[in-house]
Design a protein around this motif. Structure first.
Motif, PDB file in Angstrom:
ATOM      1  N   ALA A  71       0.829  -1.206   0.000  1.00 31.52           N
ATOM      2  CA  ALA A  71       0.000   0.000   0.000  1.00 31.52           C
ATOM      3  C   ALA A  71       0.865   1.258   0.000  1.00 31.52           C
ATOM      4  N   THR A  75       0.745   3.638  -3.142  1.00 30.18           N
ATOM      5  CA  THR A  75       0.128   4.939  -2.866  1.00 30.18           C
ATOM      6  C   THR A  75       0.926   6.043  -3.541  1.00 30.18           C
ATOM      7  N   PHE A 238      -6.371   2.579  -0.910  1.00 27.96           N
ATOM      8  CA  PHE A 238      -5.887   1.502  -0.033  1.00 27.96           C
ATOM      9  C   PHE A 238      -6.557   1.479   1.329  1.00 27.96           C
ATOM     10  N   ARG A 239      -7.143   2.611   1.733  1.00 27.30           N
ATOM     11  CA  ARG A 239      -7.967   2.568   2.962  1.00 27.30           C
ATOM     12  C   ARG A 239      -9.158   1.652   2.739  1.00 27.30           C
ATOM     13  N   LEU A 241      -9.284  -0.823   0.194  1.00 29.20           N
ATOM     14  CA  LEU A 241      -8.859  -2.177  -0.175  1.00 29.20           C
ATOM     15  C   LEU A 241      -8.348  -3.004   0.996  1.00 29.20           C
ATOM     16  N   PHE A 242      -7.468  -2.393   1.809  1.00 27.81           N
ATOM     17  CA  PHE A 242      -6.763  -3.158   2.837  1.00 27.81           C
ATOM     18  C   PHE A 242      -7.210  -2.826   4.254  1.00 27.81           C
TER      19      PHE A 242
END
Length: 243
Positions: A71, A75, A238-239, A241-242
């Protein structure tokens, strides 16, 4: 705030770093032993039994930490690419040739396209056929081609002739030698035509292409000096997704 040309300068390295991070992460999580750990101790059945030391193996790869590393690397890539693409929508410049504005407010993406097309056009123009410099050419408006002045040449034909070496007598026939002679029987009038171009015309076209190439490069540099529109795209992605 960074400019577009600064974003473009680091983009390649950021892309390579992002690709390397996700490749390394993929390889790491495929190695099951690195994800596994254990701890075990031994206790004999009685005090007289053999004593053995404890054994342990530490977990070397944690999937959540791998996700965090991926990430972080991606990012940066997402943000750099977003800054480039958003800025490309507003980065524009004029194309100026010999002090005259040929194109106004051209987007930087189109300037890149134009720059590549002009390379091909330069190659094409450089290969244009030119008139034979050994001839004198004038433009024929009726035929709409170039032509030379008419050149008149003769056409000959071989005609057999007899040459008497010795006259006939009452005892011997005449001795005659047969030969051929080239005799003019007509005239050719030749005019050459050509659809090629004078060399000076080709050179003029090449000069124009080169001037426009320079102008497009200058315009691209000017457009690339636009302040980059930085966007925090990667964090949002990514907040989700992960998380």
């Amino acid at each position: 705030m960074a400019k577009l040309n600064q974003i473009l300068a680091v983009e390649k390295g950021v892309k390579a770093g992002g690709q390397r991070a996700i490749t390394d992460a993929y390889h790491a999580i495929q190695k099951a032993p690195l994800l596994s750990g254990l701890s075990r101790t031994y206790q004999p059945i009685d005090d007289e039994g053999e004593q053995l030391p404890p054994e342990s193996t530490r977990v070397q790869v944690k999937a959540e930490e791998v996700l965090a590393d991926v990430a972080k690397a991606l990012t940066r890539l997402f943000d750099v690419t977003a800054a480039k693409d958003w800025t490309n929508t507003v980065a524009r410049a004029d194309v100026v040739v010999d002090g005259q504005t040929l194109l106004r407010d051209v987007p930087v993406t189109y300037l890149l396209f134009l720059e590549k097309q002009l390379v091909d056009l330069h190659t094409f123009v450089a290969k244009l056929p030119t008139l034979d410099p050994a001839e004198t050419w004038t433009f024929d408006d009726n035929a709409e081609t170039w032509r030379t002045e008419p050149v008149k040449t003769t056409r000959t034909k071989k005609v057999p002739r007899n040459h008497v070496l010795a006259e006939a007598t009452d005892k011997h026939p005449a001795q005659v030698q047969v030969f051929t002679e080239d005799v003019v029987v007509g005239y050719w009038t030749k005019t050459a035509f050509s659809g090629a171009l004078p060399a000076r015309r080709v050179n003029e076209l090449l000069a124009r292409v080169r001037k426009l190439q320079d102008a497009v490069k200058y315009a691209r540099e000017e457009a690339n000096g636009t302040e980059a529109e930085e966007r925090e795209i990667g964090a949002a992605v990514f907040r989700y997704l992960f998380a």
